[in-house]
Design a protein around this motif. Structure first.
Motif, PDB file in Angstrom:
ATOM      1  N   HIS A  86      30.866  35.684  32.255  1.00  0.00           N
ATOM      2  CA  HIS A  86      31.326  35.804  30.857  1.00  0.00           C
ATOM      3  C   HIS A  86      32.849  36.185  31.025  1.00  0.00           C
ATOM      4  CE1 HIS A  86      28.124  35.065  27.824  1.00  0.00           C
ATOM      5  NE2 HIS A  86      27.555  35.103  28.946  1.00  0.00           N
ATOM      6  N   ARG A  87      33.954  35.252  30.453  1.00  0.00           N
ATOM      7  CA  ARG A  87      35.344  35.533  30.671  1.00  0.00           C
ATOM      8  C   ARG A  87      35.656  36.010  29.106  1.00  0.00           C
ATOM      9  NH1 ARG A  87      36.875  34.552  35.577  1.00  0.00           N
ATOM     10  NH2 ARG A  87      35.723  33.179  36.992  1.00  0.00           N
ATOM     11  N   GLU A  88      36.266  37.229  28.878  1.00  0.00           N
ATOM     12  CA  GLU A  88      36.386  37.854  27.748  1.00  0.00           C
ATOM     13  C   GLU A  88      37.583  38.449  27.797  1.00  0.00           C
ATOM     14  OE1 GLU A  88      33.267  39.519  25.998  1.00  0.00           O
ATOM     15  OE2 GLU A  88      31.637  38.032  25.977  1.00  0.00           O
ATOM     16  N   ASP A 126      35.999  40.521  32.354  1.00  0.00           N
ATOM     17  CA  ASP A 126      34.838  39.461  32.693  1.00  0.00           C
ATOM     18  C   ASP A 126      33.606  40.369  33.144  1.00  0.00           C
ATOM     19  OD1 ASP A 126      36.778  37.687  32.586  1.00  0.00           O
ATOM     20  OD2 ASP A 126      37.024  37.501  34.744  1.00  0.00           O
ATOM     21  N   HIS A 154      26.358  37.913  33.220  1.00  0.00           N
ATOM     22  CA  HIS A 154      25.047  37.680  32.549  1.00  0.00           C
ATOM     23  C   HIS A 154      24.295  37.161  33.709  1.00  0.00           C
ATOM     24  CE1 HIS A 154      22.956  36.039  28.761  1.00  0.00           C
ATOM     25  NE2 HIS A 154      22.240  36.810  29.534  1.00  0.00           N
ATOM     26  N   GLU A 213      22.857  29.206  24.578  1.00  0.00           N
ATOM     27  CA  GLU A 213      24.284  30.246  24.949  1.00  0.00           C
ATOM     28  C   GLU A 213      24.910  28.907  25.567  1.00  0.00           C
ATOM     29  OE1 GLU A 213      25.621  33.413  28.133  1.00  0.00           O
ATOM     30  OE2 GLU A 213      23.462  32.903  28.181  1.00  0.00           O
ATOM     31  N   VAL A 267      26.405  38.721  23.763  1.00  0.00           N
ATOM     32  CA  VAL A 267      26.382  37.353  24.036  1.00  0.00           C
ATOM     33  C   VAL A 267      26.197  36.476  22.567  1.00  0.00           C
ATOM     34  CG1 VAL A 267      25.146  35.230  24.877  1.00  0.00           C
ATOM     35  CG2 VAL A 267      25.254  37.723  26.241  1.00  0.00           C
TER      36      VAL A 267
END
Length: 214
Positions: free
Chosen positions: A47-49, A53, A56, A160, A192
């Motif tokens: 997950h790149r936020e 990162d 998951h 997802e 998520v």
């Protein structure tokens, strides 16, 4: 004696022009960009936020302490079925006592259905002669979640991104109320963003409660 000198001068000019090249020629190929690989694969996905990162990881795996990767969970014990707890007794309390909320499916936006302890009236939209709807749901905890539905004959799909999250178990609710008849259990992960889709179904709306089981 002049011919060799002229020939030598001409050769030097040609060499200079060749070295400089044509100003209109395309720049040298820098190479085809390489597709980024997922450092969390094959036991999970990244997950790149904006906050950073994170991995998951799939069931049976955990994020490593060394960095962005998923490793086997040494304490993982494969589960046998899904424990639905009180079989919907608490969810039925909200059918009678609320709080209540109504959400309406739209092709342009995805309404949210992620308030715990809330009875939703989910109004679906028409598409190809049937009722459908997709809604946003963000898990604010990690663990077991149950979708309590007013009917058992409506298709439910949790995703997802493009990945379908398979349910861990399904079961009829206990005889606590008429507003909820069916339960679908999932293992979801904190932070998520998921989508929950219903239909196609002939029913124009349904009742919904989503709870996190401790």
């Amino acid at each position: 004696m002049r011919l060799p000198f002229r020939a030598s001068l001409l050769a030097c000019c040609i060499a200079a022009l060749t070295a400089c090249g044509d100003s209109n020629s395309p720049p040298p190929d820098a190479g085809t960009p390489q597709e980024q690989t997922d450092p969390c694969a094959p036991r999970g996905h990244i997950h790149r936020e904006p906050e950073g990162d994170w991995c998951h990881c799939d069931r049976g795996s955990i994020a490593s302490e060394q960095g962005l990767s998923c490793v086997p969970d040494p304490n993982y014990v494969p589960r046998d079925g899904f424990d639905f707890g009180d079989d919907g007794e608490h969810a039925c309390f909200h059918v009678t006592n609320g709080p209540f909320s109504t959400v309406t499916a739209s092709p342009d936006r995805l309404p949210r259905v992620d308030d715990f302890h809330t009875h939703y009236t989910v109004k679906l939209r028409q598409e190809n002669g049937a009722s459908v709807g997709t809604f946003n749901f963000k898990a604010w905890a990690t663990g077991d979640f149950v979708l309590y539905l007013s009917t058992h004959d409506v298709a439910v799909t949790v995703k997802e991104g493009e990945r379908v999250v398979e349910p861990v178990g399904t079961q009829a609710t206990g005889a606590f109320c008429d507003g909820l008849k069916h339960m679908v259990g999932y293992e979801l992960t904190d932070k998520v963003q998921y989508t929950v889709s219903f239909g196609p179904t002939p029913a124009p709306e349904l009742g919904l409660v989503i709870e996190h089981l401790p």
